[in-house]
Design a protein around this motif. Structure first.
Motif, PDB file in Angstrom:
ATOM      1  N   HIS A 251      37.673  33.022  44.772  1.00 15.13           N
ATOM      2  CA  HIS A 251      38.551  34.164  44.520  1.00 15.13           C
ATOM      3  C   HIS A 251      39.072  34.123  43.080  1.00 15.13           C
ATOM      4  O   HIS A 251      39.513  33.064  42.614  1.00 15.13           O
ATOM      5  CB  HIS A 251      39.730  34.144  45.512  1.00 15.13           C
ATOM      6  CG  HIS A 251      40.453  35.444  45.567  1.00 15.13           C
ATOM      7  ND1 HIS A 251      41.357  35.818  44.607  1.00 15.13           N
ATOM      8  CD2 HIS A 251      40.381  36.475  46.449  1.00 15.13           C
ATOM      9  CE1 HIS A 251      41.830  37.026  44.907  1.00 15.13           C
ATOM     10  NE2 HIS A 251      41.250  37.448  46.027  1.00 15.13           N
ATOM     11  N   PHE A 293      45.873  42.135  44.125  1.00 18.46           N
ATOM     12  CA  PHE A 293      45.669  41.381  42.876  1.00 18.46           C
ATOM     13  C   PHE A 293      45.032  42.257  41.785  1.00 18.46           C
ATOM     14  O   PHE A 293      44.868  41.820  40.657  1.00 18.46           O
ATOM     15  CB  PHE A 293      44.799  40.148  43.178  1.00 18.46           C
ATOM     16  CG  PHE A 293      44.642  39.197  42.028  1.00 18.46           C
ATOM     17  CD1 PHE A 293      45.742  38.705  41.335  1.00 18.46           C
ATOM     18  CD2 PHE A 293      43.380  38.783  41.605  1.00 18.46           C
ATOM     19  CE1 PHE A 293      45.603  37.830  40.268  1.00 18.46           C
ATOM     20  CE2 PHE A 293      43.220  37.908  40.545  1.00 18.46           C
ATOM     21  CZ  PHE A 293      44.347  37.432  39.877  1.00 18.46           C
ATOM     22  N   CYS A 297      43.714  41.273  37.905  1.00 14.89           N
ATOM     23  CA  CYS A 297      42.409  40.623  38.062  1.00 14.89           C
ATOM     24  C   CYS A 297      41.468  40.953  36.900  1.00 14.89           C
ATOM     25  O   CYS A 297      41.241  42.124  36.602  1.00 14.89           O
ATOM     26  CB  CYS A 297      41.773  41.068  39.381  1.00 14.89           C
ATOM     27  SG  CYS A 297      40.168  40.317  39.652  1.00 14.89           S
ATOM     28  N   MET A 299      38.391  40.826  36.919  1.00 12.61           N
ATOM     29  CA  MET A 299      37.110  41.350  37.401  1.00 12.61           C
ATOM     30  C   MET A 299      37.267  42.639  38.216  1.00 12.61           C
ATOM     31  O   MET A 299      36.318  43.085  38.861  1.00 12.61           O
ATOM     32  CB  MET A 299      36.436  40.284  38.277  1.00 12.61           C
ATOM     33  CG  MET A 299      35.947  39.104  37.450  1.00 12.61           C
ATOM     34  SD  MET A 299      36.016  37.625  38.393  1.00 12.61           S
ATOM     35  CE  MET A 299      34.504  37.773  39.282  1.00 12.61           C
TER      36      MET A 299
HETATM   37 FE1  SF4 Z   1      40.719  41.866  44.181  1.00  8.33          FE
HETATM   38 FE2  SF4 Z   1      38.751  43.247  43.146  1.00  8.33          FE
HETATM   39 FE3  SF4 Z   1      39.692  41.144  41.831  1.00  8.33          FE
HETATM   40 FE4  SF4 Z   1      38.285  40.828  44.079  1.00  8.33          FE
HETATM   41  S1  SF4 Z   1      37.546  41.682  42.146  1.00  8.33           S
HETATM   42  S2  SF4 Z   1      40.194  39.818  43.556  1.00  8.33           S
HETATM   43  S3  SF4 Z   1      38.922  42.599  45.260  1.00  8.33           S
HETATM   44  S4  SF4 Z   1      40.797  43.008  42.290  1.00  8.33           S
END
Ligand code: SF4
Length: 325
Positions: A251, A293, A297, A299
């Motif tokens: 994650h 998140f 994040c 990504m």
């Molecule tokens: Fe959340 Fe998207 Fe980041 Fe995965 S890529 S942790 S689903 S924000």
């Protein structure tokens, strides 16, 4: 037959925000928003995350210092999430808690023998003064304290000794599960190692003793835990065996947490890849949509703000809540 000491399902804890003279509810702070996990007999589950992510609220719900808003907590085969206060005596004996700050959690007016022995009296576990003294002495020795200190008051102890005193008190009811809520964060490094070793030794001696070890210190959690759950804003976002989680972190939030943790080896520390999180932890009063998140994040994709990812098993019990995994 399951050997889970505790099974938590879809646990929610919402704290109402009240306003005005009539104290009308205007919103909820969603401290826990549907978390599920098990702890097996004799197992240590580590719970990590930033301060404010809901870790402490989990512990307080399990021991029923808080009454959950919704969800189920099955402890030793019995549902306790909705049990009335009068029916929780056995839970308070079979489950104990060690707090972060031993100074404020120990009654300064009682001497240390009275503090450690209080649960023996509350739960009627001894029938005479002699038995009380013997049991308290035994608890002192088990926790690495000298029985000569039994007459002393908490302020006469060092920080590490006070935490040993808290542990001795937690052991008094011969519990099956101890919730350790940041038990080492107020201690210096050498004391931290001693307390971690003591907790491990006690678990080896007392067959079936389980811990929920709550901490923001990922290295301490790795050291003591068989499995680890990572929390973010009231949700578990990743959970796996400790070795698997630390070697195959999936994650993005867990990756960022781990890369922010200083490592003892300067070579690894200098050469590792750093995942940077943006911004601060959002408020649980108004959590972000979709994946909570997504605002931090590195990504994040379009879907992340639209749909909440489910915590799914990606193999061998390694569970992750991310659209990209
Ligand atoms: Fe959340 Fe998207 Fe980041 Fe995965 S890529 S942790 S689903 S924000």
């Amino acid at each position: 037959m399951s050997n889970n000491i505790i099974e938590v399902r879809d646990l929610k804890m919402y704290f109402p925000v009240l306003r005005g003279l009539l104290k009308r509810k205007v919103a909820d702070v969603k401290a826990l928003d549907g978390i599920s996990f098990d702890i097996k007999e004799g197992e240590t589950l580590g719970l990590v995350g930033e301060s404010g992510c809901g870790k402490t609220t989990v512990g307080r719900n399990l021991i029923r210092l808080y009454k959950p808003t919704d969800g189920s907590i099955v402890f030793k085969g019995k549902e306790i999430a909705k049990a009335k206060e009068k029916d929780l005596g056995w839970v308070r004996r079979e489950m104990a808690m060690v707090f972060q700050d031993p100074y404020s959690s120990l009654n300064p007016r009682l001497n240390s023998a009275e503090i450690v022995g209080e649960p023996l009296k509350i739960h009627n576990l001894v029938s005479s003064k002699k038995e009380f003294n013997e049991r308290v002495e035994e608890l002192f020795v088990m926790s690495g304290l000298s029985p000569d200190m039994m007459d002393r008051y908490p302020h006469e102890y060092s920080g590490g000794q006070r935490q040993r005193l808290s542990i001795a008190r937690a052991l008094a009811g011969d519990p099956s599960l101890i919730i350790c809520d940041e038990p080492i964060s107020a201690l210096d490094v050498s004391m931290q190692a001693q307390i971690l070793n003591l907790l491990q030794k006690l678990q080896e001696k007392r067959e079936g003793l389980s811990y929920l070890f709550i901490s923001h210190d990922l290295l301490a959690v790795q050291y003591i835990s068989k499995r680890v759950a990572v929390m973010y804003l009231g949700h578990i976002v990743e959970m796996a065996d400790s070795e698997e989680l630390y070697s195959h972190t999936l994650h993005p939030y867990s990756q960022a947490l781990l890369s922010a943790q200083p490592l003892p080896d300067p070579f690894i520390e200098e050469n590792r890849e750093v995942v940077v999180m943006q911004g601060e932890l959002p408020t649980p009063l108004n959590p972000p949509s979709g994946c909570t998140f997504h605002t931090r994040c590195p990504m994040a994709q379009k879907i992340c703000s639209e749909k909440a990812p489910e915590l799914k098993d990606v193999g061998c019990g390694h569970c992750v809540a991310c659209h990209l995994v």
